[in-house]
Design a protein around this motif. Sequence first.
Motif, PDB file in Angstrom:
ATOM      1  N   GLU A   1       3.714  20.389   4.279  1.00  0.00           N
ATOM      2  CA  GLU A   1       5.001  20.810   3.722  1.00  0.00           C
ATOM      3  C   GLU A   1       5.871  19.640   3.244  1.00  0.00           C
ATOM      4  OE1 GLU A   1       5.952  24.115   3.302  1.00  0.00           O
ATOM      5  OE2 GLU A   1       3.862  24.460   3.852  1.00  0.00           O
ATOM      6  N   HIS A   2       5.448  18.403   3.470  1.00  0.00           N
ATOM      7  CA  HIS A   2       6.285  17.261   3.093  1.00  0.00           C
ATOM      8  C   HIS A   2       6.636  17.244   1.616  1.00  0.00           C
ATOM      9  CE1 HIS A   2       4.632  15.549   6.907  1.00  0.00           C
ATOM     10  NE2 HIS A   2       5.920  15.369   7.052  1.00  0.00           N
ATOM     11  N   VAL A   3       5.677  17.572   0.777  1.00  0.00           N
ATOM     12  CA  VAL A   3       5.935  17.523  -0.670  1.00  0.00           C
ATOM     13  C   VAL A   3       7.025  18.520  -1.061  1.00  0.00           C
ATOM     14  CG1 VAL A   3       4.119  19.145  -1.351  1.00  0.00           C
ATOM     15  CG2 VAL A   3       4.872  17.396  -2.944  1.00  0.00           C
TER      16      VAL A   3
ATOM     17  N   ALA B   1      -4.485  12.976  -4.855  1.00  0.00           N
ATOM     18  CA  ALA B   1      -3.244  12.415  -4.319  1.00  0.00           C
ATOM     19  C   ALA B   1      -2.923  12.972  -2.933  1.00  0.00           C
ATOM     20  CB  ALA B   1      -2.086  12.685  -5.280  1.00  0.00           C
ATOM     21  N   ARG B   2      -3.796  13.816  -2.417  1.00  0.00           N
ATOM     22  CA  ARG B   2      -3.653  14.443  -1.089  1.00  0.00           C
ATOM     23  C   ARG B   2      -2.395  15.312  -0.975  1.00  0.00           C
ATOM     24  NH1 ARG B   2      -4.308   9.638   2.994  1.00  0.00           N
ATOM     25  NH2 ARG B   2      -2.263  10.479   3.284  1.00  0.00           N
TER      26      ARG B   2
ATOM     27  N   VAL C   1       1.979   6.903  -6.820  1.00  0.00           N
ATOM     28  CA  VAL C   1       1.037   7.959  -7.204  1.00  0.00           C
ATOM     29  C   VAL C   1       1.667   9.334  -6.991  1.00  0.00           C
ATOM     30  CG1 VAL C   1      -1.163   9.062  -6.596  1.00  0.00           C
ATOM     31  CG2 VAL C   1      -1.033   6.576  -6.841  1.00  0.00           C
ATOM     32  N   ILE C   2       2.329   9.514  -5.865  1.00  0.00           N
ATOM     33  CA  ILE C   2       2.950  10.814  -5.578  1.00  0.00           C
ATOM     34  C   ILE C   2       4.047  11.120  -6.584  1.00  0.00           C
ATOM     35  CG2 ILE C   2       4.392  12.057  -3.908  1.00  0.00           C
ATOM     36  CD1 ILE C   2       2.646  10.701  -1.719  1.00  0.00           C
ATOM     37  N   PHE C   3       4.898  10.134  -6.878  1.00  0.00           N
ATOM     38  CA  PHE C   3       5.940  10.373  -7.880  1.00  0.00           C
ATOM     39  C   PHE C   3       5.334  10.671  -9.248  1.00  0.00           C
ATOM     40  CE2 PHE C   3       8.949   8.168  -4.932  1.00  0.00           C
ATOM     41  CZ  PHE C   3       9.823   9.228  -4.792  1.00  0.00           C
ATOM     42  N   LYS C   4       4.224  10.032  -9.565  1.00  0.00           N
ATOM     43  CA  LYS C   4       3.541  10.329 -10.829  1.00  0.00           C
ATOM     44  C   LYS C   4       3.072  11.785 -10.829  1.00  0.00           C
ATOM     45  CE  LYS C   4      -0.238   8.904 -13.811  1.00  0.00           C
ATOM     46  NZ  LYS C   4      -1.366   8.008 -14.014  1.00  0.00           N
ATOM     47  N   MET C   5       2.514  12.246  -9.721  1.00  0.00           N
ATOM     48  CA  MET C   5       2.065  13.637  -9.635  1.00  0.00           C
ATOM     49  C   MET C   5       3.231  14.599  -9.793  1.00  0.00           C
ATOM     50  SD  MET C   5      -1.214  13.792  -9.297  1.00  0.00           S
ATOM     51  CE  MET C   5      -1.313  12.366 -10.383  1.00  0.00           C
TER      52      MET C   5
ATOM     53  N   GLY D   1       0.818  -1.215   0.000  1.00  0.00           N
ATOM     54  CA  GLY D   1       0.000   0.000   0.000  1.00  0.00           C
ATOM     55  C   GLY D   1       0.847   1.258   0.000  1.00  0.00           C
ATOM     56  N   GLU D   2       1.920   1.243   0.768  1.00  0.00           N
ATOM     57  CA  GLU D   2       2.831   2.391   0.798  1.00  0.00           C
ATOM     58  C   GLU D   2       3.518   2.565  -0.553  1.00  0.00           C
ATOM     59  OE1 GLU D   2       4.157   2.470   5.492  1.00  0.00           O
ATOM     60  OE2 GLU D   2       5.110   1.025   4.138  1.00  0.00           O
TER      61      GLU D   2
END
Length: 98
Positions: free
Chosen positions: A83-85, A64-65, A16-20, A9-10
């Motif tokens: 701020e993580h992104v 993607a939150r 998904v985040i890397f795709k964004m 799941g992680e």
Amino acid sequence: MSERRVTDGELETMSVIFKMLSDQTRLRILLALHNRELCVAHLCEALAMEQSAVSHQLRNLKAARLIKNRKDGKNVYYSLDDEHVLHVIDQVLEHVRH
């Protein structure tokens, strides 16, 4: 280096985040939202893009939150979810500039 244990799941969420983050328009939106919130009209102006294209990318980023929104009357304002992104973007930029 210690072994990292990552669940399926992680891994999916990370993918998904890397795709964004792999799209220049989405990166530009995330950078524009650094330390401020903007409505769609201001994002369109800042990015010199049509409202429909910006709205489409905002939906993806929200799913993607990576961003959140709040309504104020008829306006919807967008900001970073946290701020993580930006830490990830900063690390990649540092790598690019190295």
